[in-house]
Structure formats: C-alpha cells, structure tokens
Motif scaffolding. Sequence first.
Motif, PDB file in Angstrom:
ATOM      1  N   LEU A  31      37.363   3.170  80.657  1.00 49.04           N
ATOM      2  CA  LEU A  31      37.231   2.255  79.522  1.00 49.04           C
ATOM      3  C   LEU A  31      36.267   1.094  79.776  1.00 49.04           C
ATOM      4  O   LEU A  31      35.613   0.629  78.851  1.00 49.04           O
ATOM      5  CB  LEU A  31      38.604   1.694  79.141  1.00 49.04           C
ATOM      6  N   PHE A  32      36.194   0.623  81.028  1.00 50.77           N
ATOM      7  CA  PHE A  32      35.474  -0.625  81.264  1.00 50.77           C
ATOM      8  C   PHE A  32      34.406  -0.593  82.350  1.00 50.77           C
ATOM      9  O   PHE A  32      33.696  -1.569  82.520  1.00 50.77           O
ATOM     10  CB  PHE A  32      36.463  -1.751  81.578  1.00 50.77           C
ATOM     11  N   PHE A  33      34.285   0.474  83.095  1.00 48.24           N
ATOM     12  CA  PHE A  33      33.342   0.476  84.205  1.00 48.24           C
ATOM     13  C   PHE A  33      32.295   1.575  84.117  1.00 48.24           C
ATOM     14  O   PHE A  33      31.734   1.977  85.114  1.00 48.24           O
ATOM     15  CB  PHE A  33      34.082   0.548  85.545  1.00 48.24           C
ATOM     16  N   ARG A  34      32.022   2.017  82.940  1.00 47.24           N
ATOM     17  CA  ARG A  34      30.925   2.967  82.755  1.00 47.24           C
ATOM     18  C   ARG A  34      29.733   2.193  82.214  1.00 47.24           C
ATOM     19  O   ARG A  34      29.887   1.181  81.537  1.00 47.24           O
ATOM     20  CB  ARG A  34      31.320   4.092  81.824  1.00 47.24           C
ATOM     21  N   ASN A  40      26.899  -1.270  69.538  1.00 46.37           N
ATOM     22  CA  ASN A  40      26.987  -1.106  68.097  1.00 46.37           C
ATOM     23  C   ASN A  40      28.417  -1.180  67.616  1.00 46.37           C
ATOM     24  O   ASN A  40      29.360  -1.206  68.404  1.00 46.37           O
ATOM     25  CB  ASN A  40      26.400   0.248  67.670  1.00 46.37           C
ATOM     26  N   ILE A  41      28.535  -1.164  66.306  1.00 46.45           N
ATOM     27  CA  ILE A  41      29.830  -1.097  65.645  1.00 46.45           C
ATOM     28  C   ILE A  41      29.807   0.125  64.738  1.00 46.45           C
ATOM     29  O   ILE A  41      28.891   0.290  63.939  1.00 46.45           O
ATOM     30  CB  ILE A  41      30.099  -2.373  64.818  1.00 46.45           C
ATOM     31  N   ASN A  42      30.798   1.001  64.888  1.00 43.82           N
ATOM     32  CA  ASN A  42      30.911   2.166  64.016  1.00 43.82           C
ATOM     33  C   ASN A  42      32.165   2.002  63.164  1.00 43.82           C
ATOM     34  O   ASN A  42      33.275   2.082  63.665  1.00 43.82           O
ATOM     35  CB  ASN A  42      30.992   3.461  64.820  1.00 43.82           C
ATOM     36  N   LEU A  43      31.967   1.792  61.873  1.00 45.57           N
ATOM     37  CA  LEU A  43      33.081   1.658  60.935  1.00 45.57           C
ATOM     38  C   LEU A  43      33.204   2.885  60.034  1.00 45.57           C
ATOM     39  O   LEU A  43      33.929   2.862  59.055  1.00 45.57           O
ATOM     40  CB  LEU A  43      32.897   0.392  60.085  1.00 45.57           C
ATOM     41  N   ASN A  44      32.508   3.962  60.394  1.00 41.53           N
ATOM     42  CA  ASN A  44      32.466   5.168  59.584  1.00 41.53           C
ATOM     43  C   ASN A  44      33.554   6.150  60.026  1.00 41.53           C
ATOM     44  O   ASN A  44      33.398   6.861  61.020  1.00 41.53           O
ATOM     45  CB  ASN A  44      31.085   5.815  59.685  1.00 41.53           C
ATOM     46  N   LEU A  45      34.647   6.224  59.267  1.00 44.61           N
ATOM     47  CA  LEU A  45      35.728   7.150  59.601  1.00 44.61           C
ATOM     48  C   LEU A  45      35.324   8.609  59.417  1.00 44.61           C
ATOM     49  O   LEU A  45      35.958   9.499  59.981  1.00 44.61           O
ATOM     50  CB  LEU A  45      36.962   6.854  58.751  1.00 44.61           C
ATOM     51  N   VAL A  98      32.260  -6.532  73.419  1.00 50.42           N
ATOM     52  CA  VAL A  98      31.753  -7.826  73.897  1.00 50.42           C
ATOM     53  C   VAL A  98      31.269  -7.760  75.342  1.00 50.42           C
ATOM     54  O   VAL A  98      30.409  -8.535  75.745  1.00 50.42           O
ATOM     55  CB  VAL A  98      32.774  -8.974  73.720  1.00 50.42           C
ATOM     56  N   SER A  99      31.797  -6.814  76.126  1.00 49.92           N
ATOM     57  CA  SER A  99      31.362  -6.684  77.518  1.00 49.92           C
ATOM     58  C   SER A  99      30.221  -5.669  77.667  1.00 49.92           C
ATOM     59  O   SER A  99      29.798  -5.382  78.783  1.00 49.92           O
ATOM     60  CB  SER A  99      32.537  -6.266  78.407  1.00 49.92           C
TER      61      SER A  99
END
Length: 131
Positions: A31-34, A40-45, A98-99
């Motif tokens: 989840l956090f170290f790749r 981006n933000i994907n809001l497309n269901l 954010v990271s």
Amino acid sequence: SYLLLNPSHRIPTFVLRLLWVIYFIVMILLLFFRVYHDNNINLNLLELFNFETTNLSQTILNLILFIPIGYWLKHLKISSVLLISLLLITSIELLQFVSHRGIFDVVDILINTIGIMIGYIIFKTVHIKLH
C-alpha cells in the motif's frame, strides 16, 4: 491455543500470529512502499467494468487481500463494519494520494470494502479462531 481445521490438523498459535504479522507487513509494503509516479484521482465507478487482463487481476487481488481484515471486525454489527471499512479504505486511498504512493481511486474503495465485508461474513458465519 490452536486453530482447529479438523480433528486431526492443528496450527500452533505462534504460527498464526507470525502469519498475521507477515500479512500486515506485506499489506503495508504493497500500500505505501511501491514507487508510483502518477498522482491522480479516479472518481469513475465505471472503471470497475473495465475487464482488461491486468485491470481484472488487480481488482481480484485487491478483493482477496482485504478479506482477512474482516476477521478482526467479526464481533461488530455489519453496519459498523461497513462504516469502519469505508473509513479505513478511504483513509488509505487519501494517504496514498498525498504521499504520491498511488492514486485516489473510488473503485479501490469499493473493491477493498467488499473484500473486508466478504471476510466479515465468512468469519462471522464459520467461527474460525485465527489468533
């Protein structure tokens, strides 16, 4: 204590605890170290219905990876589990965004929440002790 798989097979508690530790370390790493260069933000269901091979395999893997978390929530009401799952997964998505470790993806929120809910239902009905 032991996990009773059937009368002749038992797994020692320390092995189960070690497996949980490994699971959570792998989840944190995934989840956090790749390295992820896109922010981006994907809001497309509708992306949920994109059945390309890589997309489908990633969706299935996401679903499976979050099933074990349902075990730790099995003592709660289903409405609480749904709320906690949504808050947890949304927080993970925001942290990834954010990271710069991933994108904020509503499809991930939906799939990962479904994975936790599947785990909750399995462990709530089967009564397996895994700790």
